[in-house]
Scaffold this motif. Structure first.
Motif, short mmCIF file in Angstrom:
data_model
loop_
_atom_site.label_atom_id
_atom_site.label_comp_id
_atom_site.label_asym_id
_atom_site.label_seq_id
_atom_site.Cartn_x
_atom_site.Cartn_y
_atom_site.Cartn_z
N VAL A 1 9.32 -2.45 -5.80
CA VAL A 1 8.91 -3.46 -6.78
C VAL A 1 9.26 -2.99 -8.18
CG1 VAL A 1 6.92 -4.60 -7.85
CG2 VAL A 1 7.09 -4.47 -5.36
N GLU A 2 8.99 -1.72 -8.50
CA GLU A 2 9.30 -1.22 -9.84
C GLU A 2 10.80 -1.27 -10.12
OE1 GLU A 2 8.95 2.73 -12.64
OE2 GLU A 2 7.44 2.45 -11.08
N SER B 1 0.80 -1.21 0.00
CA SER B 1 0.00 0.00 0.00
C SER B 1 0.84 1.27 0.00
CB SER B 1 -0.95 0.00 1.20
OG SER B 1 -0.20 -0.18 2.38
N SER B 2 2.09 1.18 0.41
CA SER B 2 2.88 2.40 0.47
C SER B 2 3.61 2.65 -0.85
CB SER B 2 3.89 2.33 1.62
OG SER B 2 5.00 1.56 1.26
N PRO B 3 3.78 3.92 -1.18
CA PRO B 3 4.51 4.25 -2.42
C PRO B 3 5.94 3.73 -2.41
CG PRO B 3 3.38 6.19 -1.55
CD PRO B 3 3.25 5.09 -0.53
N GLU B 4 6.55 3.66 -1.23
CA GLU B 4 7.92 3.16 -1.14
C GLU B 4 7.99 1.69 -1.56
OE1 GLU B 4 6.36 4.61 1.58
OE2 GLU B 4 7.25 6.59 1.31
N ASP B 5 7.01 0.89 -1.12
CA ASP B 5 6.99 -0.52 -1.49
C ASP B 5 6.79 -0.69 -2.99
OD1 ASP B 5 7.35 -1.36 1.11
OD2 ASP B 5 5.22 -1.65 1.49
N THR C 1 2.32 -1.11 -16.00
CA THR C 1 1.24 -2.09 -15.85
C THR C 1 1.74 -3.36 -15.18
OG1 THR C 1 1.58 -2.93 -18.12
CG2 THR C 1 -0.12 -1.23 -17.81
N LEU C 2 2.97 -3.76 -15.48
CA LEU C 2 3.53 -4.93 -14.82
C LEU C 2 3.76 -4.65 -13.34
CD1 LEU C 2 4.54 -7.83 -14.96
CD2 LEU C 2 6.79 -6.93 -15.62
N THR C 3 4.28 -3.48 -13.03
CA THR C 3 4.50 -3.11 -11.63
C THR C 3 3.19 -3.11 -10.86
OG1 THR C 3 6.42 -1.77 -12.21
CG2 THR C 3 5.39 -1.32 -10.08
N ASP C 4 2.15 -2.49 -11.42
CA ASP C 4 0.84 -2.45 -10.75
C ASP C 4 0.30 -3.86 -10.52
OD1 ASP C 4 0.93 0.31 -10.73
OD2 ASP C 4 -0.36 0.53 -12.50
N PHE C 5 0.43 -4.71 -11.52
CA PHE C 5 -0.09 -6.07 -11.41
C PHE C 5 0.65 -6.85 -10.33
CE2 PHE C 5 -0.71 -10.50 -12.54
CZ PHE C 5 -2.07 -10.53 -12.84
N VAL C 6 1.95 -6.79 -10.35
CA VAL C 6 2.74 -7.52 -9.35
C VAL C 6 2.48 -6.97 -7.95
CG1 VAL C 6 5.09 -8.04 -8.56
CG2 VAL C 6 4.51 -8.26 -10.98
N ALA C 7 2.40 -5.64 -7.84
CA ALA C 7 2.14 -5.03 -6.53
C ALA C 7 0.79 -5.47 -5.97
CB ALA C 7 2.20 -3.51 -6.64
N ALA C 8 -0.20 -5.64 -6.84
CA ALA C 8 -1.53 -6.03 -6.40
C ALA C 8 -1.65 -7.52 -6.08
CB ALA C 8 -2.55 -5.67 -7.48
N HIS C 9 -0.80 -8.35 -6.66
CA HIS C 9 -0.94 -9.80 -6.52
C HIS C 9 0.19 -10.51 -5.79
CE1 HIS C 9 -3.67 -8.88 -9.88
NE2 HIS C 9 -4.38 -9.85 -9.37
N ARG C 10 1.22 -9.80 -5.43
CA ARG C 10 2.36 -10.50 -4.83
C ARG C 10 2.00 -11.13 -3.49
NH1 ARG C 10 7.43 -7.36 -2.37
NH2 ARG C 10 6.57 -7.07 -0.33
#
Length: 97
Positions: free
Chosen positions: A15-16, A7-11, A85-94
């Motif tokens: 990931v990115e 949830s945090s921008p740092e996290d 889009t890959l970053t968003d997807f991984v961040a949401a599903h990791r």
């Protein structure tokens, strides 16, 4: 994306950064070059030029690092449109560690 374990921008930034390194390795590009590309840069576009084989390599690295099987979760593979889009997807599903 309140359900996301990141949830945090740092996290998300972490990931990115890690994904950019994986993308560079899979596409056999200089990590510093990929690090400077805009987030909306297309993975299969001219700047990165990911091939289908490199894409499979990238997906394997993502699954190993984050526990996210992109191909199984995103059948249309829309998440492979760009770095963002890959970053968003991984961040949401990791998977939490």
């Amino acid at each position: 994306m309140t359900d996301s374990p990141l949830s945090s921008p740092e996290d998300r930034a972490t990931v990115e950064r890690e994904l950019r390194s994986m993308i560079a390795e899979a596409a056999r590009l200089d990590t510093a070059v990929v690090a400077q590309l805009p987030a909306d840069t297309e993975l299969f576009g001219p700047e990165i030029g990911l091939t289908s084989l490199a894409g499979v390599t990238l997906l394997g690295a993502v699954d190993k690092r984050y526990g996210v099987d992109v191909a199984a979760l995103d059948l249309s593979l829309d998440s492979l449109q760009s770095i963002a889009t890959l970053t968003d997807f991984v961040a949401a599903h990791r998977q939490p560690r």
